[in-house]
Design a protein around this motif. Structure first.
Motif, PDB file in Angstrom:
ATOM      1  N   LEU A 210     -12.679   8.925  -1.765  1.00 13.30           N
ATOM      2  CA  LEU A 210     -13.862   8.361  -1.119  1.00 13.30           C
ATOM      3  C   LEU A 210     -14.471   7.197  -1.894  1.00 13.30           C
ATOM      4  N   LEU A 211     -14.169   7.089  -3.173  1.00 13.09           N
ATOM      5  CA  LEU A 211     -14.851   6.106  -4.013  1.00 13.09           C
ATOM      6  C   LEU A 211     -13.985   4.924  -4.416  1.00 13.09           C
ATOM      7  N   VAL A 212     -12.678   4.985  -4.186  1.00  7.37           N
ATOM      8  CA  VAL A 212     -11.806   3.882  -4.587  1.00  7.37           C
ATOM      9  C   VAL A 212     -11.399   3.074  -3.365  1.00  7.37           C
ATOM     10  N   ASP A 213     -10.912   1.870  -3.636  1.00  8.29           N
ATOM     11  CA  ASP A 213     -10.318   1.051  -2.577  1.00  8.29           C
ATOM     12  C   ASP A 213      -8.912   0.663  -3.012  1.00  8.29           C
ATOM     13  N   ALA A 214      -8.281  -0.206  -2.241  1.00  3.07           N
ATOM     14  CA  ALA A 214      -6.885  -0.541  -2.504  1.00  3.07           C
ATOM     15  C   ALA A 214      -6.688  -1.227  -3.852  1.00  3.07           C
ATOM     16  N   ARG A 215      -7.736  -1.824  -4.400  1.00  2.00           N
ATOM     17  CA  ARG A 215      -7.605  -2.546  -5.670  1.00  2.00           C
ATOM     18  C   ARG A 215      -7.629  -1.616  -6.870  1.00  2.00           C
ATOM     19  N   ILE A 216      -8.301  -0.480  -6.765  1.00  2.00           N
ATOM     20  CA  ILE A 216      -8.474   0.407  -7.927  1.00  2.00           C
ATOM     21  C   ILE A 216      -8.005   1.824  -7.605  1.00  2.00           C
ATOM     22  N   VAL A 217      -6.988   1.958  -6.784  1.00  2.00           N
ATOM     23  CA  VAL A 217      -6.528   3.282  -6.378  1.00  2.00           C
ATOM     24  C   VAL A 217      -6.028   4.055  -7.598  1.00  2.00           C
ATOM     25  N   THR A 218      -6.413   5.331  -7.694  1.00  2.00           N
ATOM     26  CA  THR A 218      -5.948   6.191  -8.784  1.00  2.00           C
ATOM     27  C   THR A 218      -4.635   6.855  -8.387  1.00  2.00           C
ATOM     28  N   LEU A 219      -3.991   7.488  -9.351  1.00  2.00           N
ATOM     29  CA  LEU A 219      -2.667   8.035  -9.098  1.00  2.00           C
ATOM     30  C   LEU A 219      -2.668   9.160  -8.059  1.00  2.00           C
ATOM     31  N   PRO A 220      -3.603  10.127  -8.104  1.00  2.00           N
ATOM     32  CA  PRO A 220      -3.607  11.138  -7.038  1.00  2.00           C
ATOM     33  C   PRO A 220      -3.758  10.534  -5.645  1.00  2.00           C
ATOM     34  N   VAL A 221      -4.585   9.501  -5.517  1.00  3.08           N
ATOM     35  CA  VAL A 221      -4.762   8.850  -4.216  1.00  3.08           C
ATOM     36  C   VAL A 221      -3.498   8.093  -3.833  1.00  3.08           C
ATOM     37  N   LEU A 222      -2.860   7.463  -4.803  1.00  7.72           N
ATOM     38  CA  LEU A 222      -1.612   6.749  -4.520  1.00  7.72           C
ATOM     39  C   LEU A 222      -0.533   7.708  -4.049  1.00  7.72           C
ATOM     40  N   ILE A 223      -0.455   8.884  -4.664  1.00 10.85           N
ATOM     41  CA  ILE A 223       0.510   9.894  -4.237  1.00 10.85           C
ATOM     42  C   ILE A 223       0.219  10.328  -2.806  1.00 10.85           C
ATOM     43  N   TYR A 224      -1.054  10.549  -2.508  1.00 15.43           N
ATOM     44  CA  TYR A 224      -1.434  10.942  -1.150  1.00 15.43           C
ATOM     45  C   TYR A 224      -1.038   9.865  -0.134  1.00 15.43           C
ATOM     46  N   ASN A 225      -1.298   8.616  -0.457  1.00 14.53           N
ATOM     47  CA  ASN A 225      -0.929   7.540   0.463  1.00 14.53           C
ATOM     48  C   ASN A 225       0.575   7.457   0.654  1.00 14.53           C
ATOM     49  N   SER A 226       1.326   7.800  -0.390  1.00 15.46           N
ATOM     50  CA  SER A 226       2.785   7.720  -0.296  1.00 15.46           C
ATOM     51  C   SER A 226       3.361   8.833   0.565  1.00 15.46           C
ATOM     52  N   ILE A 227       2.838  10.061   0.421  1.00 13.70           N
ATOM     53  CA  ILE A 227       3.425  11.183   1.163  1.00 13.70           C
ATOM     54  C   ILE A 227       3.051  11.144   2.638  1.00 13.70           C
ATOM     55  N   ARG A 228       2.124  10.289   3.015  1.00 16.27           N
ATOM     56  CA  ARG A 228       1.793  10.165   4.434  1.00 16.27           C
ATOM     57  C   ARG A 228       2.927   9.520   5.215  1.00 16.27           C
ATOM     58  N   SER A 229       3.779   8.764   4.512  1.00 13.87           N
ATOM     59  CA  SER A 229       4.913   8.123   5.176  1.00 13.87           C
ATOM     60  C   SER A 229       6.207   8.888   4.932  1.00 13.87           C
ATOM     61  N   ILE A 230       6.549   9.121   3.672  1.00 11.73           N
ATOM     62  CA  ILE A 230       7.782   9.845   3.343  1.00 11.73           C
ATOM     63  C   ILE A 230       7.646  10.454   1.951  1.00 11.73           C
ATOM     64  N   ILE A 231       8.211  11.632   1.788  1.00  9.08           N
ATOM     65  CA  ILE A 231       8.180  12.307   0.491  1.00  9.08           C
ATOM     66  C   ILE A 231       9.514  12.070  -0.197  1.00  9.08           C
ATOM     67  N   THR A 232       9.485  11.352  -1.303  1.00 10.46           N
ATOM     68  CA  THR A 232      10.691  11.028  -2.051  1.00 10.46           C
ATOM     69  C   THR A 232      10.660  11.717  -3.413  1.00 10.46           C
ATOM     70  N   PRO A 233      11.831  11.849  -4.065  1.00 11.00           N
ATOM     71  CA  PRO A 233      11.869  12.567  -5.345  1.00 11.00           C
ATOM     72  C   PRO A 233      11.025  11.942  -6.448  1.00 11.00           C
ATOM     73  N   ASP A 234      10.709  10.646  -6.348  1.00  9.50           N
ATOM     74  CA  ASP A 234       9.883  10.054  -7.399  1.00  9.50           C
ATOM     75  C   ASP A 234       8.478  10.647  -7.410  1.00  9.50           C
ATOM     76  N   LEU A 235       8.014  11.136  -6.252  1.00  9.02           N
ATOM     77  CA  LEU A 235       6.718  11.804  -6.200  1.00  9.02           C
ATOM     78  C   LEU A 235       6.769  13.136  -6.940  1.00  9.02           C
ATOM     79  N   ALA A 236       7.911  13.813  -6.856  1.00  9.07           N
ATOM     80  CA  ALA A 236       8.077  15.048  -7.627  1.00  9.07           C
ATOM     81  C   ALA A 236       8.084  14.746  -9.117  1.00  9.07           C
ATOM     82  N   ALA A 237       8.703  13.625  -9.508  1.00  5.77           N
ATOM     83  CA  ALA A 237       8.716  13.242 -10.920  1.00  5.77           C
ATOM     84  C   ALA A 237       7.305  12.939 -11.415  1.00  5.77           C
ATOM     85  N   ILE A 238       6.496  12.277 -10.584  1.00  2.00           N
ATOM     86  CA  ILE A 238       5.109  12.000 -10.959  1.00  2.00           C
ATOM     87  C   ILE A 238       4.343  13.305 -11.127  1.00  2.00           C
ATOM     88  N   SER A 239       4.595  14.256 -10.241  1.00  2.00           N
ATOM     89  CA  SER A 239       3.916  15.546 -10.338  1.00  2.00           C
ATOM     90  C   SER A 239       4.270  16.247 -11.637  1.00  2.00           C
TER      91      SER A 239
END
Length: 266
Positions: A210-239
């Motif tokens: 709720l508090l970030v925008d596209a310029r200052i996105v944090t890693l949990p938010v970036l992961i969320y934005n990524s899994i909305r399209s496709i879940i790839t193994p690099d997301l598991a590596a980040i986890s």
């Protein structure tokens, strides 16, 4: 004897089920992060470190991780003095509005995070400070501060007041008594609360969303934005990287003050 053995079997069966249930998600994510295939799967399709190499070379992931560390650091720096003083005050003195403060300490369990996040978004928006990282750290501190206070209070309740009186009788001024006697006595709680605040801020998602925008996105938010399209193994590596950070923090907690202090603060 048979009754005692039956109780032991039932107990260990329940413990085993609990351990398997709690560890299964971590094991699945860990195995999926080493897959050699192009899609996330468990058991892994071969073994490979390609996804860890990929996230180490991805500038967007690296920058998002650094921003997350920034948020967690701001949260911890703010929480240390505020939580330490509040915890000592609640443990040692008859504080006015103590019941009101105790109710506040229950807010993380009674108010949904979405409500707190929207309220903080409106406050920061009116102040004109949205779009920066440090307000996100402040927000994480506000939401998770009770955990810091509980940790310090747990240590402060064991402080012998005669030690402070002895220091004062020897001529030490109040500030010197605090830094020489009180603070060292509650330091295990301060360390416990600090590590806990850092871990919670590191993994905070909803409020950050709720508090970030596209310029200052944090890693949990970036992961969320990524899994909305496709879940790839690099997301598991980040986890797995996140899990490793939490494991290191818990290891440091055990080595520095012992896990018993942490458990008493809960």
């Amino acid at each position: 004897m048979n009754g005692s053995r039956s109780k032991s079997v039932v107990l260990w069966t329940l413990v085993t089920i609990a351990l398997v249930t709690l560890s299964a998600p971590t094991i699945v994510v860990l195995g999926a992060s080493f897959t050699g295939g192009n899609i996330i799967t468990f058991p892994p399709d071969g073994l490979s470190l390609r996804w860890y190499a990929r996230i180490s070379q991805a500038s967007d992931l690296r920058n998002a991780f650094l921003r997350t560390l920034h948020v967690a650091t701001v949260c911890t720096i703010v929480a240390i003095p505020v939580g330490t003083l509040a915890g000592i005050a609640l443990a040692k003195y008859a504080v006015r509005f103590e019941k009101t403060i105790q109710i506040y300490l229950l807010l993380p369990f009674t108010i949904p995070l979405i409500g707190s996040g929207i309220g903080l978004m409106l406050i920061f928006g009116n102040a004109g400070i949205l779009g920066q990282l440090w307000p996100v750290g402040i927000a994480c501190c506000v939401i998770n501060l009770p955990f810091m206070i509980w940790a310090v209070t747990a240590s402060a309740t064991g402080l012998d007041p005669d030690l402070e009186l002895a220091a004062a009788n020897c001529g030490a001024p109040p500030l010197q008594v605090f830094f020489s006697v009180t603070l060292p006595a509650v330091m295990p709680g301060v360390i416990t609360g600090s590590l806990l605040m850092f871990i919670l801020a590191l993994n905070e998602f909803l409020v950050s969303l709720l508090l970030v925008d596209a310029r200052i996105v944090t890693l949990p938010v970036l992961i969320y934005n990524s899994i909305r399209s496709i879940i790839t193994p690099d997301l598991a590596a980040i986890s797995v990287v996140f899990i490793a950070c939490s494991a290191v923090a818990i290891f440091l907690l055990d080595r520095l003050v012992g896990l018993d202090i942490f458990l008493k603060s809960k």
